[in-house]
Design an enzyme around this catalytic site. Structure first.
Site, PDB file in Angstrom:
ATOM      1  N   THR A  15      18.971  64.531 -18.640  1.00 22.58           N
ATOM      2  CA  THR A  15      19.620  64.294 -19.936  1.00 22.58           C
ATOM      3  C   THR A  15      18.788  64.827 -21.085  1.00 22.58           C
ATOM      4  O   THR A  15      19.318  65.217 -22.126  1.00 22.58           O
ATOM      5  CB  THR A  15      19.862  62.772 -20.103  1.00 22.58           C
ATOM      6  OG1 THR A  15      20.820  62.384 -19.132  1.00 22.58           O
ATOM      7  CG2 THR A  15      20.372  62.413 -21.472  1.00 22.58           C
ATOM      8  N   THR A  94      16.481  60.728 -15.880  1.00 20.96           N
ATOM      9  CA  THR A  94      15.979  59.360 -15.729  1.00 20.96           C
ATOM     10  C   THR A  94      16.425  58.703 -14.425  1.00 20.96           C
ATOM     11  O   THR A  94      15.787  57.769 -13.958  1.00 20.96           O
ATOM     12  CB  THR A  94      16.456  58.462 -16.902  1.00 20.96           C
ATOM     13  OG1 THR A  94      17.878  58.412 -16.896  1.00 20.96           O
ATOM     14  CG2 THR A  94      15.946  58.960 -18.227  1.00 20.96           C
ATOM     15  N   ASP A  95      17.536  59.196 -13.839  1.00 17.53           N
ATOM     16  CA  ASP A  95      18.132  58.467 -12.708  1.00 17.53           C
ATOM     17  C   ASP A  95      17.214  58.367 -11.494  1.00 17.53           C
ATOM     18  O   ASP A  95      17.206  57.346 -10.805  1.00 17.53           O
ATOM     19  CB  ASP A  95      19.463  59.127 -12.291  1.00 17.53           C
ATOM     20  CG  ASP A  95      20.567  58.850 -13.300  1.00 17.53           C
ATOM     21  OD1 ASP A  95      20.396  57.955 -14.148  1.00 17.53           O
ATOM     22  OD2 ASP A  95      21.610  59.535 -13.235  1.00 17.53           O
TER      23      ASP A  95
HETATM   24  N1  ASP Z   1      22.037  61.624 -14.915  1.00 20.84           N
HETATM   25  C1  ASP Z   1      20.922  61.969 -15.774  1.00 20.84           C
HETATM   26  C2  ASP Z   1      19.793  62.463 -14.897  1.00 20.84           C
HETATM   27  O1  ASP Z   1      19.187  61.665 -14.223  1.00 20.84           O
HETATM   28  C3  ASP Z   1      20.536  60.784 -16.564  1.00 20.84           C
HETATM   29  C4  ASP Z   1      19.330  60.959 -17.452  1.00 20.84           C
HETATM   30  O2  ASP Z   1      18.567  61.903 -17.381  1.00 20.84           O
HETATM   31  O3  ASP Z   1      19.155  60.058 -18.307  1.00 20.84           O
HETATM   32  O4  ASP Z   1      19.528  63.647 -14.878  1.00 20.84           O
END
Ligand code: ASP
Length: 312
Positions: A15, A94-95
């Site tokens: 993200t 973040t995932d």
């Molecule tokens: N779906 C995204 C990822 O993990 C979420 C994020 O980065 O906050 O790439």
């Protein structure tokens, strides 16, 4: 005098590199769109610093896979071996941030800082959190004495072993649970609470370059009404390891427990962890304990143990 030592920034997507069609949309966006060079250029405070940026992958980290992990670990090992490199920052989603952090720390336990950073909001958000996180991550990579794999988001430095994503959309989405943060960033200065992470590096040499040869290890969840059906299906498919996310202190529904014991007798390695957000699995049971590792990190640990005898 300006620091001539380099910080290398490896981009993998997420993200932090996400873009939405409408400025201000914090959830309806596509991750992994903006190149790492542009992410660095968007932080004026980094202008003129001795940085090198390299795009290793460009994906939504929900789709992280073993091949990308291997590629990232190889790039990282190469960069860390360069004497002129002070530390490495990795931009990530973040995932699965906590999984990548744990994987890299177990393999490399680096004597230099490796700082994973990310963002909960895309780069096009009205109040994007990525630029500040990236700046903080570079500052941490520049800290004298810093070492090991850590994450930096929302002003907190968390160790790879402890970090967990605990909120689905808020900016304060990560926690180190009972361990607490390693440090906080306060206006570009680090306030350190305890020692930097250490550990025994497993190295990379023994890792099969064909990830299809990595052992299959799956995570199952115990819950009210759980059965042994999924365990039996996995055993029939030739799974090598199963991590069960148990209730409470790693307890497992009796029907699933019985199936896991049968799987163990058939040669499948089984680890019991807890589906609770905080706390470790304490005490002995009929199945081996994952200790303080949450299910997704226990899966990595078991996979590494099945591949590298020295990991056990
Ligand atoms: N779906 C995204 C990822 O993990 C979420 C994020 O980065 O906050 O790439």
């Amino acid at each position: 005098m300006q620091n001539k030592q380099r910080v290398v920034i490896l981009g993998t997507g997420g993200t932090i590199a996400g873009r939405s069609a409408q400025a201000g949309d914090n959830v309806g966006y596509t991750a992994g769109q903006i190149g790492v060079d542009a992410l660095v250029a968007a932080v004026p405070a980094l202008a003129g610093e001795a940085l090198e940026a390299q795009q290793v992958a460009q994906l939504d980290s929900k789709d992280m896979d073993h091949a990308t992990w291997l590629l990232l670990a190889q790039h990282l090992a190469y960069q860390l071996a360069r004497p002129e490199v002070q530390g490495v920052v990795i931009t990530h989603g973040t995932d699965t941030l906590e999984e990548t952090a744990y994987f890299l720390h177990r393999l490399l336990a680096p004597p230099k800082p490796v700082v994973l950073t990310a963002a909960m909001r895309p780069a096009t958000a009205l109040l994007a959190d990525g630029p500040q996180n990236l700046l903080d991550a570079v500052r941490v990579a520049r800290c004298a004495g810093a070492r090991g794999v850590v994450t930096v988001l929302n002003g907190q430095v968390l160790a790879a072993e402890d970090v967990r994503k605990v909120h689905s959309y808020r900016v304060e989405a990560f926690s180190a649970g009972d361990a607490g943060p390693l440090a906080v960033m306060e206006e570009g200065r680090l306030r350190l609470f305890r020692d930097w992470p250490q550990g025994q590096a497993l190295g990379l040499a023994w890792l099969p370059s064909d990830v299809a040869r990595w052992p299959r290890v799956e995570v199952l969840l115990s819950h009210a009404g759980a059965s042994g059906g999924l365990v039996e299906a996995l055993v029939a498919q030739g799974v090598r390891g199963i991590v069960v996310a148990g209730t409470g202190n790693g307890t497992v529904h009796r029907d699933m427990q019985a199936a896991l014991q049968r799987a163990q007798l058939a040669g499948v390695r089984v680890l019991r962890s807890s589906r609770c957000v905080n706390g470790a699995v304490v005490g002995d049971g009929l199945l081996d304990s994952a200790g303080a590792l949450p299910p997704v990190k226990a899966r990595i640990e078991l996979m590494l143990q099945l591949m590298a005898p020295s990991a056990a």
